[in-house]
Design a protein around this motif. Structure first.
Motif, PDB file in Angstrom:
ATOM      1  N   TYR A  20       1.004  -1.321   0.037  1.00 25.88           N
ATOM      2  CA  TYR A  20      -0.089  -0.015  -0.022  1.00 25.88           C
ATOM      3  C   TYR A  20       0.626   1.434   0.059  1.00 25.88           C
ATOM      4  N   GLU A  21       1.860   1.639  -0.018  1.00 18.88           N
ATOM      5  CA  GLU A  21       2.597   2.101   0.769  1.00 18.88           C
ATOM      6  C   GLU A  21       3.524   3.133  -0.494  1.00 18.88           C
ATOM      7  N   GLN A  22       3.200   1.736  -1.886  1.00 21.16           N
ATOM      8  CA  GLN A  22       4.028   2.581  -3.212  1.00 21.16           C
ATOM      9  C   GLN A  22       3.160   3.005  -4.152  1.00 21.16           C
ATOM     10  N   ARG A  23       1.434   3.101  -3.505  1.00 21.11           N
ATOM     11  CA  ARG A  23       0.035   3.385  -4.264  1.00 21.11           C
ATOM     12  C   ARG A  23       0.254   5.436  -4.104  1.00 21.11           C
ATOM     13  N   ILE A  24      -0.826   5.931  -5.053  1.00 18.80           N
ATOM     14  CA  ILE A  24      -0.729   7.168  -5.122  1.00 18.80           C
ATOM     15  C   ILE A  24      -1.721   6.987  -5.070  1.00 18.80           C
ATOM     16  N   LEU A  25      -2.733   7.145  -3.803  1.00 18.05           N
ATOM     17  CA  LEU A  25      -3.792   7.225  -2.637  1.00 18.05           C
ATOM     18  C   LEU A  25      -3.272   6.031  -1.448  1.00 18.05           C
ATOM     19  N   GLY A  26      -1.713   5.900  -1.304  1.00 20.43           N
ATOM     20  CA  GLY A  26      -1.764   4.596   0.048  1.00 20.43           C
ATOM     21  C   GLY A  26      -2.651   3.932   0.189  1.00 20.43           C
ATOM     22  N   THR A  27      -3.454   4.226   1.183  1.00 18.43           N
ATOM     23  CA  THR A  27      -4.549   3.120   2.120  1.00 18.43           C
ATOM     24  C   THR A  27      -5.573   3.496   1.152  1.00 18.43           C
ATOM     25  N   TYR A  28      -6.375   4.338   0.313  1.00 19.17           N
ATOM     26  CA  TYR A  28      -7.584   4.640   0.542  1.00 19.17           C
ATOM     27  C   TYR A  28      -8.101   3.895  -0.832  1.00 19.17           C
ATOM     28  N   VAL A  29      -9.333   4.336  -1.232  1.00 20.92           N
ATOM     29  CA  VAL A  29      -9.766   3.958  -2.665  1.00 20.92           C
ATOM     30  C   VAL A  29     -11.058   4.671  -2.365  1.00 20.92           C
ATOM     31  N   ILE A  30     -11.143   5.508  -3.196  1.00 19.70           N
ATOM     32  CA  ILE A  30     -12.110   7.039  -3.434  1.00 19.70           C
ATOM     33  C   ILE A  30     -13.266   6.477  -3.972  1.00 19.70           C
ATOM     34  N   CYS A  31     -14.414   6.906  -4.266  1.00 17.57           N
ATOM     35  CA  CYS A  31     -15.751   6.621  -5.606  1.00 17.57           C
ATOM     36  C   CYS A  31     -16.382   7.891  -4.514  1.00 17.57           C
ATOM     37  N   LEU A  32     -15.954   8.969  -5.514  1.00 21.16           N
ATOM     38  CA  LEU A  32     -16.370  10.851  -4.902  1.00 21.16           C
ATOM     39  C   LEU A  32     -17.582  11.131  -5.513  1.00 21.16           C
ATOM     40  N   PRO A  33     -18.310  10.211  -6.410  1.00 26.53           N
ATOM     41  CA  PRO A  33     -19.902  10.585  -6.326  1.00 26.53           C
ATOM     42  C   PRO A  33     -21.162   9.954  -6.160  1.00 26.53           C
ATOM     43  N   ASN A  34     -20.670   8.533  -4.931  1.00 28.40           N
ATOM     44  CA  ASN A  34     -21.895   8.147  -4.314  1.00 28.40           C
ATOM     45  C   ASN A  34     -20.959   8.132  -3.088  1.00 28.40           C
ATOM     46  N   GLU A  35     -19.415   9.192  -2.943  1.00 29.33           N
ATOM     47  CA  GLU A  35     -19.365   8.958  -1.467  1.00 29.33           C
ATOM     48  C   GLU A  35     -19.267   7.724  -0.382  1.00 29.33           C
ATOM     49  N   VAL A  36     -18.319   7.303  -1.290  1.00 30.71           N
ATOM     50  CA  VAL A  36     -17.788   5.821  -0.500  1.00 30.71           C
ATOM     51  C   VAL A  36     -16.277   6.234  -0.656  1.00 30.71           C
ATOM     52  N   VAL A  37     -15.913   5.262   0.544  1.00 30.40           N
ATOM     53  CA  VAL A  37     -14.158   6.371   1.358  1.00 30.40           C
ATOM     54  C   VAL A  37     -14.253   4.685   1.320  1.00 30.40           C
ATOM     55  N   ILE A  38     -13.091   3.838   1.291  1.00 29.09           N
ATOM     56  CA  ILE A  38     -12.491   2.642   2.285  1.00 29.09           C
ATOM     57  C   ILE A  38     -11.200   3.041   2.197  1.00 29.09           C
ATOM     58  N   GLU A  39     -10.934   2.783   3.343  1.00 32.87           N
ATOM     59  CA  GLU A  39      -9.766   3.302   3.657  1.00 32.87           C
ATOM     60  C   GLU A  39      -9.059   1.384   4.084  1.00 32.87           C
ATOM     61  N   MET A  40      -8.275   1.351   4.565  1.00 36.11           N
ATOM     62  CA  MET A  40      -7.082  -0.075   4.851  1.00 36.11           C
ATOM     63  C   MET A  40      -6.514   0.510   5.651  1.00 36.11           C
ATOM     64  N   VAL A  41      -6.435  -0.414   7.039  1.00 33.64           N
ATOM     65  CA  VAL A  41      -6.028   0.355   8.209  1.00 33.64           C
ATOM     66  C   VAL A  41      -5.550  -1.214   8.320  1.00 33.64           C
ATOM     67  N   PRO A  42      -3.637  -1.255   8.413  1.00 33.40           N
ATOM     68  CA  PRO A  42      -2.736  -2.220   8.620  1.00 33.40           C
ATOM     69  C   PRO A  42      -2.838  -2.588  10.141  1.00 33.40           C
ATOM     70  N   ALA A  43      -2.795  -3.946  10.319  1.00 29.02           N
ATOM     71  CA  ALA A  43      -2.374  -4.288  11.740  1.00 29.02           C
ATOM     72  C   ALA A  43      -0.875  -3.701  12.477  1.00 29.02           C
ATOM     73  N   GLU A  44      -1.415  -3.886  13.559  1.00 31.99           N
ATOM     74  CA  GLU A  44      -0.068  -3.279  13.766  1.00 31.99           C
ATOM     75  C   GLU A  44       0.142  -3.537  15.680  1.00 31.99           C
TER      76      GLU A  44
END
Length: 199
Positions: free
Chosen positions: A175-199
């Motif tokens: 995920y650190e190599q992605r432009i959006l990092g831990t997020y996938v964003i759907c702007l029209p539907n206002e849905v945000v996915i956030e992946m939170v790594p377990a530590e």
């Protein structure tokens, strides 16, 4: 040969991108501590993709005989004993009832936080098995979020541009190599996915 102005623009963009990467690494990591749902997950929102089939009870040929119609005659089958259950047979096939999700992974490596219209949708979801979360909004917008033990991505969406589907998966290892990092964003539907790594 590129013009001097073009070279300046390319260098400026590279410097800005490098600065953004450095700043993102200095920011504190997100956590699921204290995150509680503002909107309850719908009862039919979760679909497990790795359900185990219902076990079929088998009888040995010596204990039961089949008649001409193919039905089993279990009159000669041994009767079940009322032996006390000491927990030794807890994992046997006879104790398993109906389809159920497969056993969770031994180590949960991350959680998924869903936000719809700025409000957290359900509690953080552990990345413990293969499942699809369906988000249905009152205005007919539908998003399907696919979660596996390794990654999360937007499987489908009713939005017009499909950018959220094209953003690809957030993998717990890369995920650190992605432009959006831990997020996938759907702007029209206002849905945000956030992946939170377990530590």
């Amino acid at each position: 040969m590129p013009k001097r102005r073009d070279i300046f623009v390319i260098v400026a963009v590279l410097v800005i991108a490098g600065a953004m990467v450095m700043v993102s690494r200095l920011l504190p990591r997100s956590s699921v501590e204290g995150r509680e749902a503002e909107a309850t997950l719908a009862p039919d929102a979760v679909e497990y993709l790795d359900e185990t089939p219902q076990p079929q009870q088998t009888l040995e040929a010596t204990d039961a005989s089949a008649d001409a119609a193919g039905t089993l005659d279990t009159t000669d089958a041994p009767e079940a004993t009322d032996a006390p259950d000491d927990g030794a047979n807890a994992g046997s096939e006879a104790d398993v009832m109906g389809p159920m999700p497969a056993q969770q992974t031994q180590e949960i490596r991350g959680y998924v936080v869903l936000t719809v219209g700025g409000r957290q949708y359900g509690d953080p979801i552990p990345m413990d098995r293969d499942k699809i979360i369906t988000i249905k909004q009152d205005d007919g917008k539908i998003n399907k979020v696919h979660i596996t033990p390794q990654e999360v991505y937007m499987e489908s969406s009713t939005c017009d541009n499909q950018d959220c589907v094209g953003q690809g998966a957030v993998n717990v290892d890369t995920y650190e190599q992605r432009i959006l990092g831990t997020y996938v964003i759907c702007l029209p539907n206002e849905v945000v996915i956030e992946m939170v790594p377990a530590e």
